[in-house]
Design an enzyme around this catalytic site. Structure first.
Site, short mmCIF file in Angstrom:
data_model
loop_
_atom_site.label_atom_id
_atom_site.label_comp_id
_atom_site.label_asym_id
_atom_site.label_seq_id
_atom_site.Cartn_x
_atom_site.Cartn_y
_atom_site.Cartn_z
NE ARG A 24 53.74 70.17 22.84
CZ ARG A 24 54.61 71.13 22.58
NH1 ARG A 24 55.82 70.82 22.17
NH2 ARG A 24 54.28 72.40 22.69
CE1 TYR A 37 54.69 73.84 30.12
CE2 TYR A 37 54.39 75.80 28.79
CZ TYR A 37 55.22 74.87 29.35
OH TYR A 37 56.58 74.95 29.14
CE LYS A 44 54.49 73.47 26.01
NZ LYS A 44 55.85 73.89 26.29
CD GLU A 74 64.03 69.69 26.16
OE1 GLU A 74 63.30 69.97 25.21
OE2 GLU A 74 63.65 68.98 27.12
NE ARG A 87 50.31 69.18 49.77
CZ ARG A 87 51.15 68.27 50.28
NH1 ARG A 87 50.81 67.60 51.37
NH2 ARG A 87 52.32 68.04 49.71
N1 PMP Z 1 61.73 72.06 24.96
C1 PMP Z 1 61.25 72.60 26.08
C2 PMP Z 1 61.80 72.15 27.40
C3 PMP Z 1 60.24 73.59 26.02
O1 PMP Z 1 59.75 74.12 27.16
C4 PMP Z 1 59.77 74.02 24.76
C5 PMP Z 1 58.73 75.10 24.64
N2 PMP Z 1 57.65 74.93 25.45
C6 PMP Z 1 60.31 73.42 23.61
C7 PMP Z 1 61.27 72.45 23.75
C8 PMP Z 1 59.84 73.82 22.23
O2 PMP Z 1 58.57 73.31 21.95
P1 PMP Z 1 57.59 74.06 20.94
O3 PMP Z 1 58.33 74.17 19.64
O4 PMP Z 1 56.43 73.14 20.83
O5 PMP Z 1 57.29 75.37 21.54
#
Ligand code: PMP
Length: 288
Positions: A53, A34, A152, A184, A102
């Site tokens: 990305r 996403y 992502k 993070e 599935r």
């Molecule tokens: N780290 C994680 C785990 C996230 O889910 C996000 C946002 N989706 C970010 C960092 C920040 O990424 P962005 O600046 O591209 O939104």
């Protein structure tokens, strides 16, 4: 809430009519990726970064991109227009589609096309968020996510649990810790500030390569701030002058408390609010 117009596999329709198969691999296996792109002044912030990305995530999972960048931009803009979004977000999800049954084995992309869904999230006041003046509180939790956080994916159960742990503790979010170092936030990148130096974990498979992160680090360097990409511990964070997070929907947000302990005097410092202002100004200028 007004009925949104959403996009599903090439068609625009009212949200109530939008349907995805129960066999969709996004639903059964979190086999999907996403992006979230923010909208300010009715324009897309850093669309290019998100498109690049997205392609990287699809490549990493061996999923064929079902939609060209130009078409994707067109869909984003059309949804902004149809839903009258001035400030908010566009959510985009692409899954490996819905095979007939599935099965762990990937379906043949020739017979099972990817599922593409986009919808808007209207957030008036997104840029003028009062939380940015107050600052946010974070707690620290173990990072028990999988090893490819640079992709992502829609596998967001642990980040969601992390937000619930934070909520229970009276905080706004959680910073995750792996081998003693902060990776993070649950949905954002994490930073500390010492003097004029901004410290954030370097890019690797351990973190998402934030689109906002890239822009903010570039603006920081242009503003003669020093940037150090390295690991930091939660103890170092508690002793820092400032801390903040970045993400597409929160931009730059100061952190004023870690694990119940205020940072400095417990109010946002100078660096994070300044970076927020620069980020918002510069991003608006080049929004499309
Ligand atoms: N780290 C994680 C785990 C996230 O889910 C996000 C946002 N989706 C970010 C960092 C920040 O990424 P962005 O600046 O591209 O939104």
């Amino acid at each position: 809430m007004n009925m949104r117009t959403v996009y599903v596999n090439g068609e625009y329709m009212p949200e109530a009519d939008a349907k995805v198969s129960i066999f969709d691999r996004g639903f059964l296996m979190a086999d999907g990726v996403y992006e979230v792109t923010s909208v300010l002044d009715g324009k897309l912030i850093d669309f290019d970064g998100h498109a690049v990305r997205l392609q990287r995530s699809l490549d990493a999972l061996d999923m064929a991109n079902p939609i060209s960048k130009d078409d994707l931009l067109e869909v984003h803009r059309e949804l902004v227009r149809l839903n009258g979004i001035e400030e908010g977000m566009i959510y985009l999800q692409i899954t490996r589609g819905a095979p007939e049954d599935r099965d762990f084995v990937f379906p043949d992309p020739e017979t099972t096309p990817c599922t593409v869904v986009l919808f808007t999230q209207n957030k008036p006041g997104l840029a003028d968020n009062p939380a940015a003046k107050r600052g946010m509180k974070v707690i620290s939790i173990d990072d028990i996510r999988w090893g490819r956080r640079d992709i992502k994916t829609v596998q967001l159960l642990y980040p969601s649990m992390g937000k619930m742990m934070a909520k229970k503790a009276g905080a706004d979010d959680a910073w995750m810790i792996q081998d003693g170092f902060v990776t993070e936030g649950t949905s954002n990148n994490a930073y500390i500030v010492k003097g004029n130096k901004i410290i954030t974990r370097a890019k690797s498979n351990d973190i998402l390569h934030g689109i906002t992160r890239a822009a903010v680090l570039r603006f920081a360097q242009e503003a003669q701030m020093e940037v150090e990409e390295r690991n930091f511990t939660i103890e170092e964070a508690r002793e820092a002058d400032e801390a903040f997070i970045t993400s597409a929907s929160t931009f730059v947000m100061p952190v004023v408390e870690i694990d119940g302990q205020p940072l400095g005097d417990g109010t946002p410092g100078k660096v994070a609010p300044r970076l927020r202002e620069i980020y918002l100004d510069e991003s608006r200028k080049v929004a499309i």
